[in-house]
Design an enzyme around this catalytic site. Structure first.
Site, PDB file in Angstrom:
ATOM      1  N   LYS A 251      -4.594   2.722  -0.963  1.00  0.00           N
ATOM      2  CA  LYS A 251      -5.772   3.590  -0.984  1.00  0.00           C
ATOM      3  C   LYS A 251      -5.386   4.945  -0.427  1.00  0.00           C
ATOM      4  O   LYS A 251      -4.704   5.037   0.595  1.00  0.00           O
ATOM      5  CB  LYS A 251      -6.904   2.983  -0.160  1.00  0.00           C
ATOM      6  CG  LYS A 251      -7.352   1.607  -0.650  1.00  0.00           C
ATOM      7  CD  LYS A 251      -8.310   0.957   0.321  1.00  0.00           C
ATOM      8  CE  LYS A 251      -8.725  -0.417  -0.176  1.00  0.00           C
ATOM      9  NZ  LYS A 251      -7.578  -1.338  -0.300  1.00  0.00           N
TER      10      LYS A 251
ATOM     11  N   ASP B  14       0.835  -1.195   0.000  1.00  0.00           N
ATOM     12  CA  ASP B  14       0.000   0.000   0.000  1.00  0.00           C
ATOM     13  C   ASP B  14       0.874   1.251   0.000  1.00  0.00           C
ATOM     14  O   ASP B  14       2.100   1.173   0.056  1.00  0.00           O
ATOM     15  CB  ASP B  14      -0.990  -0.012   1.172  1.00  0.00           C
ATOM     16  CG  ASP B  14      -0.318  -0.114   2.530  1.00  0.00           C
ATOM     17  OD1 ASP B  14      -0.837  -0.845   3.379  1.00  0.00           O
ATOM     18  OD2 ASP B  14       0.714   0.563   2.742  1.00  0.00           O
TER      19      ASP B  14
END
Length: 471
Positions: free
Chosen positions: A269, A247
């Protein structure tokens, strides 16, 4: 990177050494170990070099140096105490694009000799790029103590078995996984102990085991940012991975520790940006593992603390994929420690509470009365966008508006910023704080000024720019 590490094959290649004293002697010994064809130009030789010349281990020209001597050699080494001669050698070699080393004169070197740990055919080279030779030597001594003297036998055995393995294990991934098992198992320990016969038997037994068709998923916590906070088990996992799904919170220094030929895929995200939906991430992990790959899901902080790691492993379990979990240092522990803010302290906080400010709209509201209690530290992840609401609710439910607070941005990274103030100022403090940021509420924050060790700080009064440069 000032120098590119290379290993040169010098076997039967001509190497020119100018100088015949003790300085040259040290370099020539290494060159002969590498089976180079050593040519020495010097008016006289040290006794040790004279003996080597008599035994025809090297050739000797008792002449002065001339530029033409550089024409037909692979490397050039100037090992004299004559600065003018060393300059001439460097100029001649450089003009002919020959790699040249002038001993103890880094400015006149196009290559340098590293400190070497020799477990041939396994070699470890350490260099400080000429900046700190003593440091290189100390590191070499430490590595010498760590590596068994018989370690080279592992590499020799691997070389012997490589072609045979290609007929049994047809894919590169299968062969790599085999060697990872072998080099970390019984074969390695037996070979290092000198029991070659039993070691070879252990290797054959490992080869006869059926290759698994399904891979596995390893959920790894990368820590809050500083690569030094990655756990040893986490490092081992990312060094074994075929593919790493990471991530945005995983920092570049951590990603650089991943095995070089592993595939890196970002599934992070970020607020306001296109991101991979969670169900697609789950599917990608499962599909890669079903293809027989060792899959690492690399998450910032700890994967089980506001990281949705459990959701991903639930998908793995439902698909029948084996998995492991490697915990990581969570942001609330790492960032506060680097900011000099203890989560608990006998005088200020007997408990610490971790909450997320990024909660689902349909989820149950916080128990604000519980969160507003004194004598506890509140660490709020992903809370900057809700800072105004958090501040108002805590004050409304009894927390003193002058309670110390901190906003720690990019915790444990080189550009970490710590901004302090009071609870009533929290919205202002968090408004333009660089992301990711952790909010800390509690009396322990007042210890920051005394215990801060990693970076400078800023207060609410001085915080009037979009980004505060705290370096």
């Amino acid at each position: 990177m000032d120098y590119l590490p290379l290993f040169a094959e010098l076997k039967q290649r001509p190497v020119l050494v100018i100088g015949g004293g003790e300085i040259a002697e040290r370099k020539i010994k290494f060159l002969l170990r590498a089976q180079a064809q050593v040519q020495v130009v010097a008016e006289t030789l040290s006794p040790a070099l004279a003996d080597l010349a008599a035994r025809q281990a090297l050739s000797w020209r008792a002449t002065e140096f001339s530029d033409s001597l550089v024409d037909d050699v692979f490397l050039v080494i100037a090992a004299t105490e004559d600065d003018a001669l060393n300059q001439r050698v460097f100029a001649a070699a450089n003009a002919r694009y020959r790699l040249v080393n002038v001993v103890d004169n880094q400015a006149l070197c196009s290559f340098v000799f590293p400190s070497i740990v020799d477990r041939s055919p396994l070699l470890v080279a350490i260099s400080s790029s000429g900046k700190a030779p003593v440091l290189s030597r100390i590191l070499r001594e430490k590595i010498e103590a760590l590596l068994p003297t018989n370690l080279g036998r592992l590499a020799e055995s691997a070389s012997y078995w490589r072609n045979h393995l290609k007929t049994r294990l047809t894919t590169t991934e299968a062969r790599r996984r085999f060697w990872e098992r072998v080099f970390t198992g019984r074969f390695a320990s037996l070979m290092v102990a000198g029991n070659s016969a039993e070691a070879e038997k252990a290797l054959q037994d490992e080869l006869d085991k059926p290759e698994r068709e399904t891979g596995e998923i390893i959920l790894v916590g990368a820590g809050p940012g500083d690569a030094g906070l990655l756990t040893l088990r986490g490092l081992q996992a990312i060094q074994q991975a075929d593919v790493v799904f990471h991530d945005h919170l995983v920092t570049q220094p951590v990603l650089e520790l991943v095995r070089r030929d592993a595939e890196l895929i970002c599934v992070g995200k970020r607020a306001g940006e296109h991101s991979v939906p969670q169900h697609e991430t789950n599917q990608l992990l499962v599909e890669a593992a079903k293809a027989g790959k060792t899959v690492v899901r690399l998450k910032g902080g700890d994967p089980f603390i506001f990281g949705r790691g459990a959701e991903e492993l639930q998908a793995a379990a439902e698909a029948g994929i084996p998995f492991q979990v490697v915990p990581g240092v969570t942001a609330a522990a790492g960032a506060t420690a680097y900011a000099g803010i203890p989560l608990t302290h006998r005088d200020y906080a007997q408990s610490a509470v971790f909450v997320t400010g990024h909660y689902k709209p349909d989820s149950a509201p916080f128990d604000w009365s519980l969160l507003a209690k004194s004598q506890q530290t509140l660490a709020i992840y992903m809370g900057t966008m809700k800072a105004a609401e958090i501040s108002a609710q805590l004050i409304a439910h009894g927390r003193d508006s002058d309670t110390p607070v901190a906003v720690i941005s990019r915790g444990t990274r080189d550009d970490q910023q710590t901004i302090t103030g009071t609870l009533q100022q929290l919205e202002h403090l968090a408004k333009d704080a660089p992301m990711p940021a952790l909010l800390v509420v509690g009396e322990v924050v007042q210890l920051h000024q005394q215990l801060a060790w990693f970076q400078h700080t800023s207060s609410a009064e001085g915080f009037n720019a979009s980004v505060v440069n705290l370096a």
